[in-house]
Design a protein around this motif. Sequence first.
Motif, mmCIF file in Angstrom:
data_model
loop_
_atom_site.group_PDB
_atom_site.id
_atom_site.type_symbol
_atom_site.label_atom_id
_atom_site.label_comp_id
_atom_site.label_asym_id
_atom_site.label_seq_id
_atom_site.Cartn_x
_atom_site.Cartn_y
_atom_site.Cartn_z
ATOM 1 N N ALA A 1 63.455 -47.522 -28.689
ATOM 2 C CA ALA A 1 63.525 -46.757 -27.443
ATOM 3 C C ALA A 1 62.264 -47.009 -26.628
ATOM 4 C CB ALA A 1 63.676 -45.272 -27.754
ATOM 5 N N PRO A 2 62.369 -46.993 -25.294
ATOM 6 C CA PRO A 2 61.183 -47.239 -24.464
ATOM 7 C C PRO A 2 60.027 -46.307 -24.766
ATOM 8 C CG PRO A 2 63.175 -47.314 -23.128
ATOM 9 C CD PRO A 2 63.594 -46.824 -24.477
ATOM 10 N N ASP A 3 60.349 -45.061 -25.187
ATOM 11 C CA ASP A 3 59.270 -44.093 -25.430
ATOM 12 C C ASP A 3 58.781 -44.094 -26.871
ATOM 13 O OD1 ASP A 3 61.529 -43.020 -26.557
ATOM 14 O OD2 ASP A 3 61.283 -41.014 -25.694
ATOM 15 N N GLU A 4 59.198 -45.076 -27.667
ATOM 16 C CA GLU A 4 58.687 -45.199 -29.030
ATOM 17 C C GLU A 4 57.383 -45.991 -29.025
ATOM 18 O OE1 GLU A 4 61.477 -46.846 -31.736
ATOM 19 O OE2 GLU A 4 62.825 -45.116 -31.693
ATOM 20 N N THR A 5 56.530 -45.711 -29.985
ATOM 21 C CA THR A 5 55.240 -46.389 -30.084
ATOM 22 C C THR A 5 55.429 -47.867 -30.410
ATOM 23 O OG1 THR A 5 54.168 -44.355 -30.841
ATOM 24 C CG2 THR A 5 53.010 -46.425 -31.263
ATOM 25 N N GLY B 1 43.800 -43.392 -32.985
ATOM 26 C CA GLY B 1 44.718 -44.470 -32.622
ATOM 27 C C GLY B 1 45.560 -44.078 -31.421
ATOM 28 N N VAL B 2 45.343 -44.749 -30.292
ATOM 29 C CA VAL B 2 46.123 -44.471 -29.082
ATOM 30 C C VAL B 2 47.524 -45.038 -29.268
ATOM 31 C CG1 VAL B 2 46.292 -44.862 -26.602
ATOM 32 C CG2 VAL B 2 44.034 -44.551 -27.659
ATOM 33 N N MET B 3 48.529 -44.188 -29.077
ATOM 34 C CA MET B 3 49.920 -44.606 -29.249
ATOM 35 C C MET B 3 50.458 -45.150 -27.923
ATOM 36 S SD MET B 3 51.487 -41.539 -31.633
ATOM 37 C CE MET B 3 51.131 -40.219 -30.458
ATOM 38 N N VAL B 4 50.546 -46.467 -27.824
ATOM 39 C CA VAL B 4 51.052 -47.115 -26.610
ATOM 40 C C VAL B 4 52.532 -47.425 -26.812
ATOM 41 C CG1 VAL B 4 50.831 -49.082 -25.048
ATOM 42 C CG2 VAL B 4 48.779 -48.106 -26.129
ATOM 43 N N GLU C 1 35.160 -35.141 -13.196
ATOM 44 C CA GLU C 1 35.813 -35.943 -14.233
ATOM 45 C C GLU C 1 37.076 -36.580 -13.656
ATOM 46 O OE1 GLU C 1 37.488 -35.647 -18.841
ATOM 47 O OE2 GLU C 1 36.900 -33.822 -17.756
ATOM 48 N N ILE C 2 37.330 -37.812 -14.062
ATOM 49 C CA ILE C 2 38.499 -38.559 -13.583
ATOM 50 C C ILE C 2 39.708 -38.198 -14.453
ATOM 51 C CG2 ILE C 2 39.447 -40.859 -13.201
ATOM 52 C CD1 ILE C 2 36.454 -41.809 -13.029
ATOM 53 N N TRP C 3 40.726 -37.640 -13.803
ATOM 54 C CA TRP C 3 41.980 -37.318 -14.480
ATOM 55 C C TRP C 3 43.075 -38.244 -13.942
ATOM 56 C CZ3 TRP C 3 42.949 -31.384 -15.423
ATOM 57 C CH2 TRP C 3 41.853 -30.833 -16.099
ATOM 58 N N VAL C 4 43.971 -38.675 -14.835
ATOM 59 C CA VAL C 4 44.948 -39.709 -14.478
ATOM 60 C C VAL C 4 46.355 -39.297 -14.899
ATOM 61 C CG1 VAL C 4 45.623 -42.126 -14.842
ATOM 62 C CG2 VAL C 4 43.203 -41.513 -14.767
ATOM 63 N N CYS C 5 47.310 -39.616 -14.035
ATOM 64 C CA CYS C 5 48.718 -39.412 -14.372
ATOM 65 C C CYS C 5 49.519 -40.624 -13.894
ATOM 66 C CB CYS C 5 49.242 -38.141 -13.710
ATOM 67 S SG CYS C 5 50.994 -37.823 -14.007
ATOM 68 N N ASN C 6 50.176 -41.306 -14.806
ATOM 69 C CA ASN C 6 51.116 -42.380 -14.457
ATOM 70 C C ASN C 6 51.933 -42.758 -15.683
ATOM 71 O OD1 ASN C 6 49.583 -44.140 -16.056
ATOM 72 N ND2 ASN C 6 48.700 -45.258 -14.334
ATOM 73 N N GLU C 7 52.841 -43.717 -15.522
ATOM 74 C CA GLU C 7 53.721 -44.118 -16.627
ATOM 75 C C GLU C 7 52.991 -44.947 -17.680
ATOM 76 O OE1 GLU C 7 56.880 -43.122 -17.134
ATOM 77 O OE2 GLU C 7 56.523 -41.819 -15.399
ATOM 78 N N GLY C 8 51.772 -45.382 -17.355
ATOM 79 C CA GLY C 8 51.002 -46.137 -18.329
ATOM 80 C C GLY C 8 50.182 -45.270 -19.268
ATOM 81 N N VAL C 9 50.046 -43.988 -18.966
ATOM 82 C CA VAL C 9 49.289 -43.086 -19.847
ATOM 83 C C VAL C 9 50.007 -42.993 -21.193
ATOM 84 C CG1 VAL C 9 48.562 -40.713 -20.234
ATOM 85 C CG2 VAL C 9 48.201 -41.781 -18.002
ATOM 86 N N ALA C 10 49.267 -43.240 -22.250
ATOM 87 C CA ALA C 10 49.851 -43.355 -23.588
ATOM 88 C C ALA C 10 50.408 -42.020 -24.083
ATOM 89 C CB ALA C 10 48.802 -43.893 -24.556
ATOM 90 N N LEU C 11 51.088 -42.080 -25.221
ATOM 91 C CA LEU C 11 51.762 -40.914 -25.772
ATOM 92 C C LEU C 11 50.801 -39.904 -26.365
ATOM 93 C CD1 LEU C 11 54.647 -42.793 -27.664
ATOM 94 C CD2 LEU C 11 54.701 -41.823 -25.345
#
Length: 546
Positions: free
Chosen positions: A158-162, A177-180, A381-391
């Motif tokens: 699935a697209p939202d799986e690690t 461990g960042v889950m991408v 502080e820099i806060w970010v929101c987009n589809e690239g932000v990891a799980l």
Amino acid sequence: MDLFNRLEVYARQFPDKLAYGFVEKEGGLSETLSYATLLEAVRAASGQLADICQPRARVIILLPAEAAFIKVFLGSLHAGLIAVPCPIGYSEPAIQRILNIIKDCEASLIITNQKSLKMLSQRQTEASRTLRALDIQWFFTDELSNDASKQTAKQPSAPDETAYLQYTSGSTGHPKGVMVSHANLTANLNAINNCFGRTAADTSVTWLPHYHDMGLVDGLLSPVFTGGTGLIISPILFITKPLLLLETISRHQAAVCGGPGFGLDHCVARIKPEQLETLDLSSLRVLYVGAEPVRIASLEKFAETMQVTGFKRESLVPAYGLAEATLAVSLHLHGTPMLFRPISETNAKMVVACGPPVEFTNVTIVEPELNSIQKDGEIGEIWVCNEGVALGYWENLAATNTTFKAFTACGKGPFLRTGDLGFLFDGQLFITGRKKELIIIRGTNYYPQDIEEVVNACHEHIQPHGTAAFSIETEQGEELMIVSEVRNNAQNEDDTDKIKTNIANSVGLAFGLVPRKIVLAGIGKLPKTSSGKIQRLKAREVFNTN
């Protein structure tokens, strides 16, 4: 289309086109992979790995910069496994970091080659013995096969799986461990390459570590995502022979390259003027600079020095990103003049814009204690929101909630909290420092990189990019400590005293600060991340012992 859909399309469109070439020290290609060969190799690796591991098993990849890495990395994703690229080092701390990562993600398999295993085992340290004694399977890429009978269809994911775990830099006992996910990767690759205008006609060159976010996502995956050609130089080869990077760009008329600012400084310092006269860098459309605060002096010096090669100043692309966002957050628009601004009304230090946020990205500057949104030009502080932000972080709910699920005081969110400081001005993002490394003495804020820049220039024996400045707690409150790596480490007391005096005087003149403690260390003694950035907080633990 995701990475594999694109690879299949390109393998049909231009099967014989060079996908990857691995550059050896004389400039030739020691290994090559065409698109057709790459697709076949990925499918074969997927089949071999699927015979060993169950879907979603974590597989540690311990390989140098060679073709086998890209085969097994993509093969792991193709088989529905979770790839875990790790820095491969042979010292006790390096092996201990590998052990910590294996434990954290409960890995089922280690992928390496026989030569690397021998080097991991040769020192017979406690860490190396522990690694060999682990109850874990090993797979050696010496046994990789392109046998068609081993090829399998892609395991549905699935697209939202690690897809893979990108472990954040550091050697602590509690790595994160960042889950991408597959969707994160596709979104960020699209954003990067739409900004760069990278196409199938482009050749890219990278020397970045392939286990680091910038080296993996843009260095290795962007070229094949766009149907172009990626040329890979090992990090060690670049450090020992930086001319090779520029020769490769010149020889292959590459369009895209990038890395941390110290790479620019390294080229300027190590390459002779007469060697530059033989080069043609006019094809280089994008030279992105990130992974650490971008020094204007590095940009200007490189542009001035490389002018003789046809290099265009407008090709420099200051960039900002982090593993938790897969990679890119903002990128300067290549071909346009760089923008500079002072940090604030009270701090005239100039910083360079790292461009507007990449497509479909919301960057918000937030006061980190009150969580209130700052106005244009105000630091926060820099806060970010987009589809690239990891799980989130693997099996670390508390850290995930803190870092990836932040909300502003007015209820906007969730955002990724980057831990970095900066400001927005006219839609451009300016980076000013790292929140946790900010030095506050007597109510005044100092950015460690500003102090380090002054120290680096104050004595010829101080190693470039070999200084860490940080605050320490004393009975009088927060005070400044400086650790500098010294070339030809001072042999006598007079040498030591002179260097320390120069440091103290330079810092005093520039900032009105008196360092509480100055330590001189041998080259390589400062703790650094896998990408070469100095770990200031770790340095404080190591050197502030009394």
